[in-house]
Design an enzyme around this catalytic site. Sequence first.
Site, mmCIF file in Angstrom:
data_model
loop_
_atom_site.group_PDB
_atom_site.id
_atom_site.type_symbol
_atom_site.label_atom_id
_atom_site.label_comp_id
_atom_site.label_asym_id
_atom_site.label_seq_id
_atom_site.Cartn_x
_atom_site.Cartn_y
_atom_site.Cartn_z
ATOM 1 N N LEU A 35 8.611 14.938 3.896
ATOM 2 C CA LEU A 35 7.752 15.853 3.130
ATOM 3 C C LEU A 35 7.637 15.399 1.683
ATOM 4 N N THR A 98 10.635 2.900 1.271
ATOM 5 C CA THR A 98 10.207 3.572 2.508
ATOM 6 C C THR A 98 9.620 2.575 3.509
ATOM 7 N N THR A 122 -1.527 -1.724 9.125
ATOM 8 C CA THR A 122 -2.836 -1.699 8.467
ATOM 9 C C THR A 122 -3.504 -3.069 8.463
ATOM 10 N N ASP A 123 -4.825 -3.058 8.384
ATOM 11 C CA ASP A 123 -5.572 -4.318 8.241
ATOM 12 C C ASP A 123 -5.366 -4.940 6.859
ATOM 13 N N GLU A 124 -4.817 -4.142 5.911
ATOM 14 C CA GLU A 124 -4.673 -4.649 4.543
ATOM 15 C C GLU A 124 -3.678 -5.802 4.455
ATOM 16 N N TYR A 149 1.500 -2.075 -1.847
ATOM 17 C CA TYR A 149 1.415 -1.348 -0.567
ATOM 18 C C TYR A 149 1.262 -2.306 0.601
ATOM 19 N N LYS A 153 3.800 -3.303 3.742
ATOM 20 C CA LYS A 153 3.447 -3.134 5.165
ATOM 21 C C LYS A 153 3.564 -4.485 5.880
ATOM 22 N N ASN A 179 -9.007 4.974 8.068
ATOM 23 C CA ASN A 179 -9.238 6.194 8.849
ATOM 24 C C ASN A 179 -9.919 7.258 7.990
ATOM 25 N N TYR A 206 -14.863 2.650 -7.894
ATOM 26 C CA TYR A 206 -14.235 1.545 -8.614
ATOM 27 C C TYR A 206 -15.159 0.324 -8.685
ATOM 28 N N ARG A 213 -15.368 -1.269 3.713
ATOM 29 C CA ARG A 213 -14.256 -0.882 4.572
ATOM 30 C C ARG A 213 -14.782 -0.654 5.987
ATOM 31 N N PRO A 274 -6.985 -3.010 -9.715
ATOM 32 C CA PRO A 274 -6.428 -4.374 -9.766
ATOM 33 C C PRO A 274 -6.168 -4.902 -8.347
HETATM 34 P P1 NAD Z 1 0.053 9.776 4.647
HETATM 35 O O1 NAD Z 1 0.397 9.306 3.273
HETATM 36 O O2 NAD Z 1 -0.993 10.811 4.827
HETATM 37 O O3 NAD Z 1 1.371 10.335 5.353
HETATM 38 C C1 NAD Z 1 2.602 9.696 5.281
HETATM 39 C C2 NAD Z 1 3.673 10.642 5.822
HETATM 40 O O4 NAD Z 1 4.935 9.951 5.800
HETATM 41 C C3 NAD Z 1 3.841 11.918 5.001
HETATM 42 O O5 NAD Z 1 3.959 13.026 5.852
HETATM 43 C C4 NAD Z 1 5.130 11.681 4.231
HETATM 44 O O6 NAD Z 1 5.827 12.869 3.923
HETATM 45 C C5 NAD Z 1 5.908 10.817 5.220
HETATM 46 N N1 NAD Z 1 6.926 9.984 4.555
HETATM 47 C C6 NAD Z 1 6.743 9.194 3.450
HETATM 48 N N2 NAD Z 1 7.911 8.617 3.111
HETATM 49 C C7 NAD Z 1 8.828 9.014 4.032
HETATM 50 C C8 NAD Z 1 10.200 8.737 4.227
HETATM 51 N N3 NAD Z 1 10.886 7.933 3.391
HETATM 52 N N4 NAD Z 1 10.843 9.300 5.277
HETATM 53 C C9 NAD Z 1 10.161 10.121 6.120
HETATM 54 N N5 NAD Z 1 8.864 10.445 5.977
HETATM 55 C C10 NAD Z 1 8.199 9.892 4.950
HETATM 56 O O7 NAD Z 1 -0.274 8.468 5.462
HETATM 57 P P2 NAD Z 1 -1.373 8.219 6.598
HETATM 58 O O8 NAD Z 1 -2.661 7.916 5.960
HETATM 59 O O9 NAD Z 1 -1.266 9.292 7.606
HETATM 60 O O10 NAD Z 1 -0.818 6.841 7.202
HETATM 61 C C11 NAD Z 1 0.131 6.854 8.263
HETATM 62 C C12 NAD Z 1 0.480 5.422 8.629
HETATM 63 O O11 NAD Z 1 -0.709 4.739 9.028
HETATM 64 C C13 NAD Z 1 1.065 4.592 7.483
HETATM 65 O O12 NAD Z 1 2.070 3.773 8.008
HETATM 66 C C14 NAD Z 1 -0.103 3.761 6.981
HETATM 67 O O13 NAD Z 1 0.344 2.542 6.434
HETATM 68 C C15 NAD Z 1 -0.852 3.547 8.274
HETATM 69 N N6 NAD Z 1 -2.312 3.333 8.146
HETATM 70 C C16 NAD Z 1 -3.086 4.250 7.467
HETATM 71 C C17 NAD Z 1 -4.469 4.081 7.422
HETATM 72 C C18 NAD Z 1 -5.365 5.066 6.709
HETATM 73 O O14 NAD Z 1 -6.556 4.806 6.601
HETATM 74 N N7 NAD Z 1 -4.870 6.197 6.235
HETATM 75 C C19 NAD Z 1 -5.036 2.963 8.026
HETATM 76 C C20 NAD Z 1 -4.222 2.041 8.683
HETATM 77 C C21 NAD Z 1 -2.848 2.253 8.741
HETATM 78 O O1 DAU Z 2 -7.513 -0.330 5.424
HETATM 79 C C1 DAU Z 2 -6.537 0.591 5.787
HETATM 80 C C2 DAU Z 2 -6.001 1.293 4.550
HETATM 81 O O2 DAU Z 2 -6.995 2.225 4.159
HETATM 82 C C3 DAU Z 2 -4.676 1.986 4.782
HETATM 83 O O3 DAU Z 2 -3.697 1.035 5.097
HETATM 84 C C4 DAU Z 2 -4.241 2.783 3.545
HETATM 85 O O4 DAU Z 2 -3.070 3.514 3.827
HETATM 86 C C5 DAU Z 2 -5.357 3.742 3.178
HETATM 87 O O5 DAU Z 2 -5.028 4.392 1.975
HETATM 88 C C6 DAU Z 2 -6.679 3.000 3.018
HETATM 89 O O6 DAU Z 2 -6.626 2.131 1.849
HETATM 90 P P1 DAU Z 2 -7.861 1.964 0.855
HETATM 91 O O7 DAU Z 2 -7.362 1.525 -0.440
HETATM 92 O O8 DAU Z 2 -8.930 1.140 1.501
HETATM 93 O O9 DAU Z 2 -8.376 3.495 0.839
HETATM 94 P P2 DAU Z 2 -8.913 4.404 -0.358
HETATM 95 O O10 DAU Z 2 -9.479 5.638 0.251
HETATM 96 O O11 DAU Z 2 -7.921 4.536 -1.460
HETATM 97 O O12 DAU Z 2 -10.124 3.519 -0.914
HETATM 98 C C7 DAU Z 2 -11.224 3.190 -0.090
HETATM 99 C C8 DAU Z 2 -12.145 2.316 -0.932
HETATM 100 O O13 DAU Z 2 -12.730 3.135 -1.968
HETATM 101 C C9 DAU Z 2 -11.452 1.180 -1.656
HETATM 102 O O14 DAU Z 2 -12.337 0.069 -1.733
HETATM 103 C C10 DAU Z 2 -11.201 1.730 -3.064
HETATM 104 C C11 DAU Z 2 -12.369 2.657 -3.278
HETATM 105 N N1 DAU Z 2 -12.120 3.861 -4.093
HETATM 106 C C12 DAU Z 2 -11.045 4.633 -3.797
HETATM 107 C C13 DAU Z 2 -10.784 5.774 -4.522
HETATM 108 C C14 DAU Z 2 -9.574 6.637 -4.214
HETATM 109 C C15 DAU Z 2 -13.003 4.215 -5.101
HETATM 110 O O15 DAU Z 2 -13.995 3.486 -5.345
HETATM 111 N N2 DAU Z 2 -12.754 5.347 -5.807
HETATM 112 C C16 DAU Z 2 -11.674 6.146 -5.584
HETATM 113 O O16 DAU Z 2 -11.481 7.162 -6.292
#
Ligand code: NAD
Ligand code: DAU
Length: 335
Positions: A35, A98, A122-124, A149, A153, A179, A206, A213, A274
């Site tokens: 949490l 973490t 992640t694809d990153e 980040y 990963k 997602n 930005y 994406r 950056p």
């Molecule tokens: P999120 O930030 O919404 O949720 C992360 C969760 O992990 C939270 O509930 C947080 O409380 C918990 N957490 C963080 N540190 C912790 C710790 N030390 N111990 C236990 N719990 C902990 O993340 P998300 O967007 O749901 O992403 C979930 C996973 O999917 C991540 O591994 C992320 O790298 C991966 N992923 C996310 C996306 C995306 O677009 N969001 C895309 C590809 C992969």
């Molecule tokens: O590709 C998968 C990844 O997607 C996951 O691994 C990460 O956990 C998830 O956070 C996400 O990363 P991004 O950096 O791509 O997502 P974000 O929503 O932060 O940004 C999406 C794009 O938009 C990116 O090119 C940065 C840009 N952006 C983001 C924010 C928050 C803006 O231009 N303005 C903003 O305020």
Amino acid sequence: MRLLVTGGAGFIGSNFIHYWLKNHAGDFVVNLDKLTYAGNLENLTGVEKNPHYTFIKGDIVDPAVVEKAANGVDTIVHFAAESHVDRSILEPEVFILTNIVGTYVLLEAARKKNIRFHHVSTDEVFGSLELGTTEKFKEITPYDPSSPYSASKAASDHLVRSYHRTYNLPITISNTSNNFGPYQFPEKLIPLAITNLIEGKKIPVYGDGKHVRDWLYVIDHCRAIELILLKGVIGKTYLIGGSTEEISNVEVVKKIITLMGKDESMIEFTKERPGHDRRYSLDWSLAAKELGYKPEHSFEEYIKKTIEWYQRHEDWWRRVKSGEYQEYYREQYGV
Ligand code: NAD
Ligand code: DAU
């Protein structure tokens, strides 16, 4: 199955728990989540009274907590991570702890009990593709992460793979694109844009906004993990992407603006992130061939449904933006 889901109070983890208990009602789910600011038990409303669901508040970096949570489970689905790139640029340390150390601690617990381990990544990890090319990431693309980040990963992926090669731990990995959908923390582009517009605030874009994406509706991601758990080949990595035409950030934002009846004066171009990756695009043909995976939710249709969800759940995101959601679980659970 008896699943240990880590990070189940976050965006994708909570969608996954809803999905799993709906489609596998006989299974049991333990949700281990620290949490952090991103964890929100309000994402699991409706699940908490299910006798097949247990919540444990705890840190995956703590071996004693993890070992206890892993008792009696046969599968770990590991979502828990620090997930936001911008935060990793400002404060990388917790990402190292973490995402790397936490994954190591989980792997050790899985190794002791020979638990099937699915790692959500992640694809990153692959870095950036050129704009204007048709190049795509594949499972064999070399790792080249740009941010703390994505580097953390990448390290976790290497650890997971090494536990398979060295200890024969039954692992699978999915590397997934961006997602979107319900319960996404409004620091990420799409929920930030929607909620800012409702609040009458501008949307920060930005740099030149031409970054691309590969958008994936969160339920397609949940379904992909299900397919990997049920049919995936042990030791393998699968790329999971969406079905969209290439769409730049500024086009995504303009689409949201149009769908919400606002105008482009709500866009504010800001300084560049950056190390900002230019373009992501995934070749998910291996998952299609081996698992029958295909994204079933189009960006066009589900961006509209996602906007509607945030419009209907104003209470949810306002509590998140104000920080009140953290009071909820203190009241409800005393944690
Ligand atoms: P999120 O930030 O919404 O949720 C992360 C969760 O992990 C939270 O509930 C947080 O409380 C918990 N957490 C963080 N540190 C912790 C710790 N030390 N111990 C236990 N719990 C902990 O993340 P998300 O967007 O749901 O992403 C979930 C996973 O999917 C991540 O591994 C992320 O790298 C991966 N992923 C996310 C996306 C995306 O677009 N969001 C895309 C590809 C992969
Ligand atoms: O590709 C998968 C990844 O997607 C996951 O691994 C990460 O956990 C998830 O956070 C996400 O990363 P991004 O950096 O791509 O997502 P974000 O929503 O932060 O940004 C999406 C794009 O938009 C990116 O090119 C940065 C840009 N952006 C983001 C924010 C928050 C803006 O231009 N303005 C903003 O305020």
